[in-house]
Motif scaffolding. Structure first.
Motif, short mmCIF file in Angstrom:
data_model
loop_
_atom_site.label_atom_id
_atom_site.label_comp_id
_atom_site.label_asym_id
_atom_site.label_seq_id
_atom_site.Cartn_x
_atom_site.Cartn_y
_atom_site.Cartn_z
N ALA A 1 0.78 -1.25 0.01
CA ALA A 1 -0.35 0.20 -0.69
C ALA A 1 1.15 1.77 -0.14
N LYS B 1 1.49 5.57 6.63
CA LYS B 1 1.32 4.68 5.67
C LYS B 1 -0.52 4.75 5.27
N THR C 1 -2.00 2.09 5.52
CA THR C 1 -2.28 0.61 6.16
C THR C 1 -2.45 1.34 6.96
N GLU D 1 -3.12 -2.25 -0.66
CA GLU D 1 -3.06 -2.51 -1.68
C GLU D 1 -3.77 -2.66 -3.09
N PHE E 1 1.20 -8.58 0.91
CA PHE E 1 0.09 -8.52 1.99
C PHE E 1 -0.96 -9.91 2.66
N ARG F 1 2.08 -7.57 10.29
CA ARG F 1 2.67 -6.21 9.04
C ARG F 1 3.75 -6.60 8.09
N ASP G 1 6.07 -8.62 1.51
CA ASP G 1 7.34 -9.28 0.96
C ASP G 1 7.16 -11.26 0.81
N1 ASP Z 1 0.66 -2.83 4.21
C1 ASP Z 1 0.95 -3.23 4.64
C2 ASP Z 1 2.24 -2.81 6.26
O1 ASP Z 1 1.91 -1.57 5.96
C3 ASP Z 1 1.68 -4.81 4.18
C4 ASP Z 1 3.73 -4.56 3.69
O2 ASP Z 1 3.99 -3.20 3.15
O3 ASP Z 1 4.14 -5.21 3.75
O4 ASP Z 1 1.91 -3.38 7.04
#
Ligand code: ASP
Length: 438
Positions: free
Chosen positions: A37, A47, A49, A114, A167, A181, A185
């Motif tokens: 995201a 962020k 999220t 995402e 995610f 979180r 990856d």
């Molecule tokens: N957006 C999610 C987070 O901030 C997952 C990611 O970025 O991988 O944790």
């Protein structure tokens, strides 16, 4: 083919999307692009999220979440407007707004950053959007590999190009489930493994792993190549560049991972390779990592090894009190347990009482304020005198070593020093190895 994952900072606004486009289109082997995201940038303080999770919190307490949702809305609308793409983002946002009001789950709401980012990027690149809910299956925050691999292979046609949101995926109940979180990856790693990719690229905002914390050694030296195992040993590394769990799916298929910088694509980055593929190294050490604030519980008891159940009893105390053991150095009549201070905080008295009841030791000492330093390098296995170099560096700088332990793989040496000696110790070790290289 290559699977490329782009993190939140790589997709935080339209100008970052432009950079991603240039990178992706530069190599047609980049068949699957996995996205996070929108993350933070200089202008964007949050962020997406985190903002989505705030909406969930507010909505679940029947509080108005429009202000927070407004920030999310503005971010996505700006990206779509600045990229000049034809995507009805208002409609998408309206659906999500309605879902939140309708009591959507925390994980569903968290996943929408995402979801939208992948829709936008797919449109911008003219790639197919492939929803993660149809190819990634998650049970208790972990992927069901078999089911995910099957779906990925049946849904992805390697003649085409795709953008997939990271995610999240589907749970057993077919509802949206997320990883922990930073979990995009992991999504990228699973897709790379399922498709047997030649390479899994992880694009972020740093040019790879650094040999040591630049705040301590005052220079930024990137690790060029590191093996999966070395990376595990370096897990005390400061900033989390890659989600710990992302290694396992690609490791199982022996797929290399490359950490690259979206803002400096010309940098070579760090290549993470299967353990067997690189035996030697130009350097004795690959990296130094460490962490402060550990507590040591030292138990003394003569002939402790004679009591065959001794270790089991002590370990059960840690287990029942839910305390993770980091290291366990032993000598003939003593054993020490090194644990993160935050894990044992407030439980010290209970732990020593329980150990005393179970094992009747001669003494139990608890001391706080230990820092752990891991000196890691596959080059150590064949090099002689590595520990001598480390100890000399510390002795020359008048630093007392409180604990030593060498991993059985012989590619890491762990030392414990007092918290206050932590930075000086890392600096001394780093400098000594650097001097030797010259
Ligand atoms: N957006 C999610 C987070 O901030 C997952 C990611 O970025 O991988 O944790």
């Amino acid at each position: 083919m290559i699977v490329s994952k782009f993190g939140g900072s790589s997709l935080s606004n339209a100008s970052q999307f432009e950079k991603v486009k240039t990178i992706v289109l530069n190599n047609s082997e980049r068949k699957v692009v996995v996205v996070s995201a929108p993350g933070k940038s200089r202008e964007e303080k949050h962020k997406v999220t985190d903002l989505l999770l705030m909406c969930y919190q507010l909505a679940s307490h029947k509080l108005n979440f429009d202000e927070v949702f407004g920030i999310i809305k503005k971010r996505f609308k700006n990206i779509v407007k600045d990229l000049n793409i034809k995507l009805d983002i208002d409609k998408e946002l309206e659906i999500i707004h309605r879902e939140i009001i309708g009591g959507a789950s925390r994980e569903f709401i968290a996943s929408r950053g995402e979801y939208l980012n992948a829709k936008i990027l797919a449109n911008f690149l003219d790639f197919d959007f492939l929803d993660a809910k149809d190819i990634i299956f998650i049970e208790n925050e972990k992927a069901n590999m078999e089911k995910s691999f099957k779906a990925i292979n049946s849904k992805i046609d390697l003649e085409k190009h795709y953008v997939v949101p990271g995610f999240y995926g589907s749970g057993i109940d077919s509802k949206i489930k997320t990883f922990s979180r930073g979990g995009s990856d992991i999504s990228g790693a699973i897709i790379a493994a399922a498709l047997d990719a030649e390479l899994y690229e992880n694009w972020t905002d740093v040019s790879g792993f650094l040999t040591a914390d630049p705040k301590i050694v005052l220079e930024e030296q990137t690790i060029k190549t590191v093996t999966y195992r070395e990376l595990r040993e370096l897990s005390y590394m400061g900033a989390p560049v890659l989600h710990e769990e992302a290694i396992f799916p690609v490791k199982a298929e022996q797929i290399p991972i490359k950490i690259l910088n979206t803002n400096r694509p010309q940098d070579s980055g760090t290549l993470i390779l299967p353990d067997e593929s690189v035996n030697c190294s130009d350097n004795i050490i690959t990296g130094i990592s460490g962490k402060k604030d550990f507590t040591v519980i030292r138990i003394e008891k003569v002939f402790m090894a004679e009591d065959l159940s001794f270790y089991r009893k002590v370990l059960s105390v840690f287990e029942t009190n839910d305390i993770k053991i980091e290291h366990m150095p032993t000598s003939i009549d003593t054993v020490s347990f090194v644990v993160a201070s935050s894990e044992i905080e407030g439980k010290e008295k209970k732990i020593s009482e329980e150990i005393a009841i179970y094992t009747s030791p001669d003494n139990i000492f608890i001391s706080k304020g230990l820092a752990i330093i891991a000196v890691v390098g596959r080059g150590m296995v064949s090099a002689k005198g590595t520990s001598a170099i480390i100890f000399t560096a510390l002795a020359e700088n008048n630093i007392n070593i409180r604990m030593i332990s060498q991993g059985s793989s012989e590619m890491n040496i762990i030392i414990g020093v007092l918290n206050e000696d932590f930075e000086a110790a890392i600096e001394a070790i780093y400098k000594k190895f650097k001097e030797l290289k010259k």
